[in-house]
Design an enzyme around this catalytic site. Structure first.
Site, short mmCIF file in Angstrom:
data_model
loop_
_atom_site.label_atom_id
_atom_site.label_comp_id
_atom_site.label_asym_id
_atom_site.label_seq_id
_atom_site.Cartn_x
_atom_site.Cartn_y
_atom_site.Cartn_z
N SER A 1 0.79 -1.24 0.00
CA SER A 1 0.00 0.00 0.00
C SER A 1 0.82 1.28 0.00
O SER A 1 0.24 2.38 -0.01
CB SER A 1 -0.96 0.01 1.19
OG SER A 1 -2.02 -0.89 0.98
N LYS B 1 3.24 6.57 5.49
CA LYS B 1 2.29 5.65 4.85
C LYS B 1 2.78 4.24 5.07
O LYS B 1 3.97 3.95 4.96
CB LYS B 1 2.18 5.93 3.34
CG LYS B 1 1.20 5.00 2.62
CD LYS B 1 -0.23 5.31 3.01
CE LYS B 1 -1.18 4.20 2.58
NZ LYS B 1 -1.11 3.01 3.46
N THR B 2 1.85 3.35 5.39
CA THR B 2 2.19 1.96 5.70
C THR B 2 1.78 1.02 4.57
O THR B 2 1.04 1.39 3.67
CB THR B 2 1.49 1.52 6.99
OG1 THR B 2 0.06 1.64 6.79
CG2 THR B 2 1.91 2.37 8.17
N GLY B 3 2.28 -0.21 4.67
CA GLY B 3 1.89 -1.26 3.74
C GLY B 3 1.92 -2.61 4.43
O GLY B 3 2.71 -2.82 5.35
#
Length: 307
Positions: free
Chosen positions: A91, A254-256
């Protein structure tokens, strides 16, 4: 959850951004290493060696392969551990999708406020923060949900607005990130199959892009401002970079999350009296049943922050 910064804090950040590069071409030219990442300026060799050893030990203890690139903005110092290796992006792509859309349509206020229809077929999984009562969402709502909550449906709708995943690849390449590619939408983007180069990037590329977009205005001042607005209010960092920081600080990240135990987090940290730190931490394993080890990212952040 991170509180929205005060006006005085935003003024400080604006000053940092104004001092940066203003065009993508100039920004790419300013970074001569391959992949595109700032060359270290007089690194503390002993400290970096200890940091490398500590991360290697963390890999052995957790059976997680870790990639890290840290860029200190003013001094142009850098630390890299597996910085040029490919990792599943998951993501993290949503930041670049939103950035590409702001760059293309940022000053079209009518576009950003106009509801765009979507259907039940567009919904990824069982949940979305978008309004399923009206089955409409504005581009503003899509970007907000995709970045702040990592909403997969919103992420795919952003890709639809851009013309498909290839637009994210083109955006990254236009800024000088040559090893970042997006091939598939959600949820396929999260498969993270070992050896599959689709939907991958490197810590070097991710850190380079975030420094360019969030500090150096490499895709324009408006893109920097809008991405900061969304990412400073991210709600998904949890035990990752957020857990490794000691207040006071501001974090735009922002993470994934993906298969094979992939857990990612990348963003910019601002601390009073210190230079901005861009940090990209990507992980992978070779095991389909590997757990999602969020704590590894917090541990790496603590190590970097202590340098």
């Amino acid at each position: 959850m991170i509180n929205r910064p005060t006006s005085s804090q935003l003024s400080r950040r604006s000053l940092l951004a104004i001092g940066g590069l203003t065009t993508a071409g100039a920004a790419a030219a300013a970074f001569s290493a391959t992949p595109a990442v700032a060359a270290p300026a007089a690194p503390a060799v002993g400290g970096h060696r200890r940091l490398t050893e500590a991360i290697a030990e963390l890999e052995r203890a957790t059976s997680v392969t870790i990639g890290v690139t840290a860029l200190w903005h003013d001094s142009r110092r850098a630390f890299r551990y597996r910085g040029d290796e490919l990792f599943p992006m998951c993501s993290l792509f949503k930041t670049f999708a939103a950035g590409a859309l702001v760059q293309a349509r940022g000053y079209d206020d009518v576009y950003w406020a106009k509801p765009i229809p979507f259907t039940d077929a567009d919904v990824v999984g069982k949940e979305t923060r978008l309004n399923r009562m009206t089955w409409q969402a504005t581009p503003e709502e899509m970007a907000d949900a995709a970045i702040r909550y990592s909403d997969n449906t919103a992420g795919n709708l952003l890709l639809r607005e851009l013309g498909g995943p290839q637009a994210v690849t083109a955006f990254a390449r236009s800024l000088g990130a040559t090893r970042t590619r997006l091939d598939r939408p959600e949820p396929q983007v999260n498969e993270a199959t070992p050896g599959d180069e689709r939907d991958t990037s490197t810590p070097d590329d991710i850190a380079f892009l975030l420094q360019l977009l969030l500090i150096d205005q490499g895709a324009g001042a408006l893109t920097t401002a809008r991405l900061q607005e969304w990412m400073l209010r991210n709600t998904t960092s949890g035990k990752r970079i957020l857990a490794g920081l000691t207040p006071p600080f501001e974090l735009a990240d922002k993470t994934g999350l993906g298969g094979y135990g992939v857990v990612n987090d990348a963003g910019v940290v601002w601390r009073p009296g210190e230079e901005a730190l861009t940090l990209a931490i990507l992980t992978r394993t070779d095991r389909a049943d590997a757990p999602s080890n969020h704590d590894v990212l917090g541990d790496v952040t603590r190590l970097i922050a202590a340098v």
